[in-house]
Motif scaffolding. Structure first.
Motif, PDB file in Angstrom:
ATOM      1  N   ASN A 112      -1.182 101.570 -54.767  1.00  0.00           N
ATOM      2  CA  ASN A 112      -2.645 101.521 -54.733  1.00  0.00           C
ATOM      3  C   ASN A 112      -3.285 101.298 -56.110  1.00  0.00           C
ATOM      4  O   ASN A 112      -4.487 101.453 -56.265  1.00  0.00           O
ATOM      5  CB  ASN A 112      -3.205 102.784 -54.076  1.00  0.00           C
ATOM      6  CG  ASN A 112      -2.787 104.054 -54.798  1.00  0.00           C
ATOM      7  OD1 ASN A 112      -1.891 104.050 -55.645  1.00  0.00           O
ATOM      8  ND2 ASN A 112      -3.427 105.157 -54.452  1.00  0.00           N
ATOM      9  N   SER A 114      -3.942  98.508 -57.910  1.00  0.00           N
ATOM     10  CA  SER A 114      -4.965  97.456 -57.925  1.00  0.00           C
ATOM     11  C   SER A 114      -6.203  97.867 -57.137  1.00  0.00           C
ATOM     12  O   SER A 114      -7.335  97.621 -57.563  1.00  0.00           O
ATOM     13  CB  SER A 114      -4.398  96.150 -57.367  1.00  0.00           C
ATOM     14  OG  SER A 114      -3.387  95.656 -58.217  1.00  0.00           O
ATOM     15  N   GLU A 115      -5.985  98.506 -55.991  1.00  0.00           N
ATOM     16  CA  GLU A 115      -7.099  98.937 -55.152  1.00  0.00           C
ATOM     17  C   GLU A 115      -7.987  99.944 -55.884  1.00  0.00           C
ATOM     18  O   GLU A 115      -9.215  99.819 -55.903  1.00  0.00           O
ATOM     19  CB  GLU A 115      -6.557  99.561 -53.864  1.00  0.00           C
ATOM     20  CG  GLU A 115      -7.615 100.129 -52.952  1.00  0.00           C
ATOM     21  CD  GLU A 115      -7.026 100.925 -51.792  1.00  0.00           C
ATOM     22  OE1 GLU A 115      -7.776 101.733 -51.226  1.00  0.00           O
ATOM     23  OE2 GLU A 115      -5.836 100.751 -51.469  1.00  0.00           O
ATOM     24  N   THR A 118      -9.867  98.287 -58.755  1.00  0.00           N
ATOM     25  CA  THR A 118     -10.984  97.495 -58.229  1.00  0.00           C
ATOM     26  C   THR A 118     -12.142  98.403 -57.831  1.00  0.00           C
ATOM     27  O   THR A 118     -13.306  98.125 -58.163  1.00  0.00           O
ATOM     28  CB  THR A 118     -10.528  96.649 -57.024  1.00  0.00           C
ATOM     29  OG1 THR A 118      -9.509  95.729 -57.455  1.00  0.00           O
ATOM     30  CG2 THR A 118     -11.679  95.867 -56.425  1.00  0.00           C
ATOM     31  N   GLU A 119     -11.848  99.509 -57.137  1.00  0.00           N
ATOM     32  CA  GLU A 119     -12.899 100.437 -56.722  1.00  0.00           C
ATOM     33  C   GLU A 119     -13.614 101.050 -57.930  1.00  0.00           C
ATOM     34  O   GLU A 119     -14.833 101.244 -57.907  1.00  0.00           O
ATOM     35  CB  GLU A 119     -12.335 101.531 -55.816  1.00  0.00           C
ATOM     36  CG  GLU A 119     -11.934 101.031 -54.437  1.00  0.00           C
ATOM     37  CD  GLU A 119     -13.051 100.285 -53.715  1.00  0.00           C
ATOM     38  OE1 GLU A 119     -14.187 100.806 -53.659  1.00  0.00           O
ATOM     39  OE2 GLU A 119     -12.795  99.169 -53.226  1.00  0.00           O
ATOM     40  N   THR A 136     -12.058  91.535 -57.494  1.00  0.00           N
ATOM     41  CA  THR A 136     -10.769  92.205 -57.323  1.00  0.00           C
ATOM     42  C   THR A 136     -10.025  92.225 -58.654  1.00  0.00           C
ATOM     43  O   THR A 136     -10.218  91.357 -59.510  1.00  0.00           O
ATOM     44  CB  THR A 136      -9.862  91.503 -56.282  1.00  0.00           C
ATOM     45  OG1 THR A 136      -9.602  90.167 -56.718  1.00  0.00           O
ATOM     46  CG2 THR A 136     -10.490  91.500 -54.902  1.00  0.00           C
ATOM     47  N   GLU A 138      -5.951  92.827 -60.127  1.00  0.00           N
ATOM     48  CA  GLU A 138      -4.545  92.982 -59.775  1.00  0.00           C
ATOM     49  C   GLU A 138      -3.681  92.878 -61.021  1.00  0.00           C
ATOM     50  O   GLU A 138      -4.082  92.303 -62.029  1.00  0.00           O
ATOM     51  CB  GLU A 138      -4.122  91.949 -58.736  1.00  0.00           C
ATOM     52  CG  GLU A 138      -4.264  90.524 -59.218  1.00  0.00           C
ATOM     53  CD  GLU A 138      -4.068  89.495 -58.113  1.00  0.00           C
ATOM     54  OE1 GLU A 138      -3.336  88.517 -58.357  1.00  0.00           O
ATOM     55  OE2 GLU A 138      -4.644  89.678 -57.031  1.00  0.00           O
TER      56      GLU A 138
END
Length: 194
Positions: A112, A114-115, A118-119, A136, A138
């Motif tokens: 998680n 990258s997620e 991004t958040e 995004t 990554e």
């Protein structure tokens, strides 16, 4: 940084919309670090008034630590970006996730990463009243040697990531990320990108 911004300032303890790099062009030995004549660090902020306050603070008190001081300030214009950019880091990325009472340090080794990165950026974009759609972040998976780094700050060991990252989004969103840094604690020297 906060010495130059001013004591009891409104940025301390809040999500930072500024970042600063670690010292660049230095060398280490068993006694500490050597600041070469071309050593530098950079400071960037979304709020230009904050940059002006920091600059004024540096000019009035240029001392940093152990007798070193700032001898030159260069102001650079924003860079123009496309819709997909690859960045190297000038300081490691710190990102954490709460799991009940426990706080986990997330690195590129976690699914998680990258997620959450991004958040985190979306939260900063919202704070600046900028659009969040389509952005995004990554890890650059083509990079052959990403690393984790344990960084101690005020007695707390922080597991961080050192690896190039790719940001996709509007040129404005990417410029914003480049300015404010990535992840958490950019106001104390994490997540500065070049």
């Amino acid at each position: 940084m906060h010495k130059w911004i001013g004591e009891n300032n409104e940025t301390h303890g809040k999500r930072s919309l500024h970042s600063f790099s670690w010292l660049q062009n230095t060398s280490a030995n068993k006694n500490g670090i050597n600041l070469n004549k071309d050593a530098y660090f950079f400071i960037s902020a979304y709020d230009t008034d904050l940059i002006k306050r920091i600059t004024k603070g540096i000019l009035s008190d240029p001392e940093t630590f152990c007798g070193s001081k700032v001898i030159d300030i260069q102001i650079k214009n924003d860079t123009e970006f496309g819709t997909k950019e690859r960045f190297f880091l000038n300081s490691p990325i710190l990102i954490r996730q709460r799991d009940g009472e426990r706080i986990n340090h997330i690195t590129y080794l976690d699914a998680n990463f990258s997620e959450l990165l991004t958040e985190n950026l979306k939260g900063k974009l919202l704070q600046a009243n900028l659009p969040i759609d389509g952005v995004t972040i990554e890890l650059d998976k083509s990079y052959h040697s990403p690393t984790t780094k344990l960084v101690t700050y005020k007695g707390v060991e922080n597991k961080t990531t050192m690896a190039p990252i790719i940001i996709k989004g509007s040129p404005e969103q990417i410029a914003f990320a480049w300015t404010v840094g990535l992840g958490e604690s950019t106001g104390i020297g994490f997540g500065a990108i070049k």
